[in-house]
Motif scaffolding. Sequence first.
Motif, PDB file in Angstrom:
ATOM      1  N   UNK A 172       0.844  -1.189   0.000  1.00  0.00           N
ATOM      2  CA  UNK A 172       0.000   0.000   0.000  1.00  0.00           C
ATOM      3  C   UNK A 172       0.885   1.246   0.000  1.00  0.00           C
ATOM      4  N   UNK A 173       0.399   2.286  -0.682  1.00  0.00           N
ATOM      5  CA  UNK A 173       1.082   3.585  -0.705  1.00  0.00           C
ATOM      6  C   UNK A 173       0.073   4.646  -0.295  1.00  0.00           C
ATOM      7  N   UNK A 234      -1.113  -7.585  -5.212  1.00  0.00           N
ATOM      8  CA  UNK A 234      -1.647  -6.320  -5.715  1.00  0.00           C
ATOM      9  C   UNK A 234      -1.095  -5.152  -4.914  1.00  0.00           C
ATOM     10  N   UNK A 235      -1.196  -3.950  -5.478  1.00  0.00           N
ATOM     11  CA  UNK A 235      -0.865  -2.710  -4.786  1.00  0.00           C
ATOM     12  C   UNK A 235      -2.122  -1.850  -4.702  1.00  0.00           C
ATOM     13  N   UNK A 236      -2.239  -1.118  -3.580  1.00  0.00           N
ATOM     14  CA  UNK A 236      -3.391  -0.253  -3.373  1.00  0.00           C
ATOM     15  C   UNK A 236      -2.916   1.115  -2.881  1.00  0.00           C
ATOM     16  N   UNK A 237      -3.332   2.166  -3.584  1.00  0.00           N
ATOM     17  CA  UNK A 237      -3.073   3.523  -3.120  1.00  0.00           C
ATOM     18  C   UNK A 237      -4.187   3.954  -2.174  1.00  0.00           C
ATOM     19  N   UNK A 286      -3.475  11.367  -4.648  1.00  0.00           N
ATOM     20  CA  UNK A 286      -3.749   9.938  -4.843  1.00  0.00           C
ATOM     21  C   UNK A 286      -5.021   9.726  -5.663  1.00  0.00           C
ATOM     22  N   UNK A 287      -4.957   8.804  -6.601  1.00  0.00           N
ATOM     23  CA  UNK A 287      -6.154   8.299  -7.280  1.00  0.00           C
ATOM     24  C   UNK A 287      -6.608   7.045  -6.519  1.00  0.00           C
ATOM     25  N   UNK A 288      -7.720   7.105  -5.802  1.00  0.00           N
ATOM     26  CA  UNK A 288      -8.148   5.980  -4.953  1.00  0.00           C
ATOM     27  C   UNK A 288      -9.081   4.999  -5.652  1.00  0.00           C
ATOM     28  N   UNK A 289      -9.115   5.036  -6.971  1.00  0.00           N
ATOM     29  CA  UNK A 289     -10.114   4.250  -7.695  1.00  0.00           C
ATOM     30  C   UNK A 289     -10.043   2.765  -7.361  1.00  0.00           C
ATOM     31  N   UNK A 290      -8.832   2.197  -7.320  1.00  0.00           N
ATOM     32  CA  UNK A 290      -8.717   0.741  -7.130  1.00  0.00           C
ATOM     33  C   UNK A 290      -9.267   0.295  -5.780  1.00  0.00           C
ATOM     34  N   UNK A 291      -8.844   0.954  -4.690  1.00  0.00           N
ATOM     35  CA  UNK A 291      -9.314   0.521  -3.377  1.00  0.00           C
ATOM     36  C   UNK A 291     -10.806   0.794  -3.209  1.00  0.00           C
TER      37      UNK A 291
END
Length: 340
Positions: A172-173, A234-237, A286-291
């Motif tokens: 996570x970032x 996976x990575x999550x912002x 941050x673009x939080x779309x994925x999480x």
Amino acid sequence: MKLLVTGGAGFIGSAVVRLAIARGHEVVNVDCLTYAACLDNVSSVADSAAYRFEQMDIRDGAALAAVFKRHQPDAVLHLAAESHVDRSIDGPETFLTTNILGTFNVLEAARTQGCTVLHVSTDEVFGSLGATGLFTETSPYDPRSPYSASKAASDHLARAWHTTYDLPVIVTNCSNNYGPYQFPEKLIPTVILNALAGRPIPVYGTGANVRDWLHVEDHADALLCVLETGQIGQSYNIGGENEVANIDLVRMICGQLDDLHPSDAPYGDLITFVEDRPGHDMRYAIDPTRIRDDLGWRPSVQITQGVRQTVQWYLDHRSWWEALLERDGVGVRLGRGTTR
């Protein structure tokens, strides 16, 4: 689950410890208690049967392996890190050994025990944005300080251990954190404590640098969400969806202090513009779309509400922060690259 949290006596780590225990997990807190750590941060859970504390340095691979073997956690949330950019400019070596070697040791200990690793990192690894754009999980890495470079290296290690050794890893970032128990050297507590003391409130450069602000308790909630429902590999912002220029944030804090703890003159009169630090990134976002789309998570605390709550917390917990004021570097201008 039985969770091992590295850096669990620090600002973000302690929020994770408190929330994890509140949600029924067992927690092993591993922390070497550097200048920025404080066991008072976890005093509310210290007597819980679900809590254990191990004082040790993650740079000691053998000792860390022994802790993993003794407790056999299901997962590790790796938050232990040197994290203050200004300190990294003055003394980068500690950042390299803790953030890179320490992460290597965590990954190796987890590989031996076969447990999941949630590696917690920062949006600073992506570098600096212009006036537009957002960091996504596929943004190229462009670290610009010793701190962010060391965290970038640790991110690469975590992903490499997943690919090479099939270690279950999630990265996570996050954006800038704020809230209760934040060490006094960081921006928001610095503003609050300087204002209360009637000292100049330092603002780097013109204060135009923009950050996305994430409440620490929202961050802890997001990390447990990622651990429980995120996809391995996976990575999550994780962002707060609260972009604010530094000078506007400082004025917001001063306004809340004017309301909650009035003084003879407006606290904003104490704002003082000072020489900028070397390599100061202009903007993070941050673009939080994925999480949001994949895990259904969004932050719950908006910046105005969160700043007011944070100011009130520091007003109500004077004994906590007064005990930290004599620690190394507090109240001293750092980040000029003049020490080693």
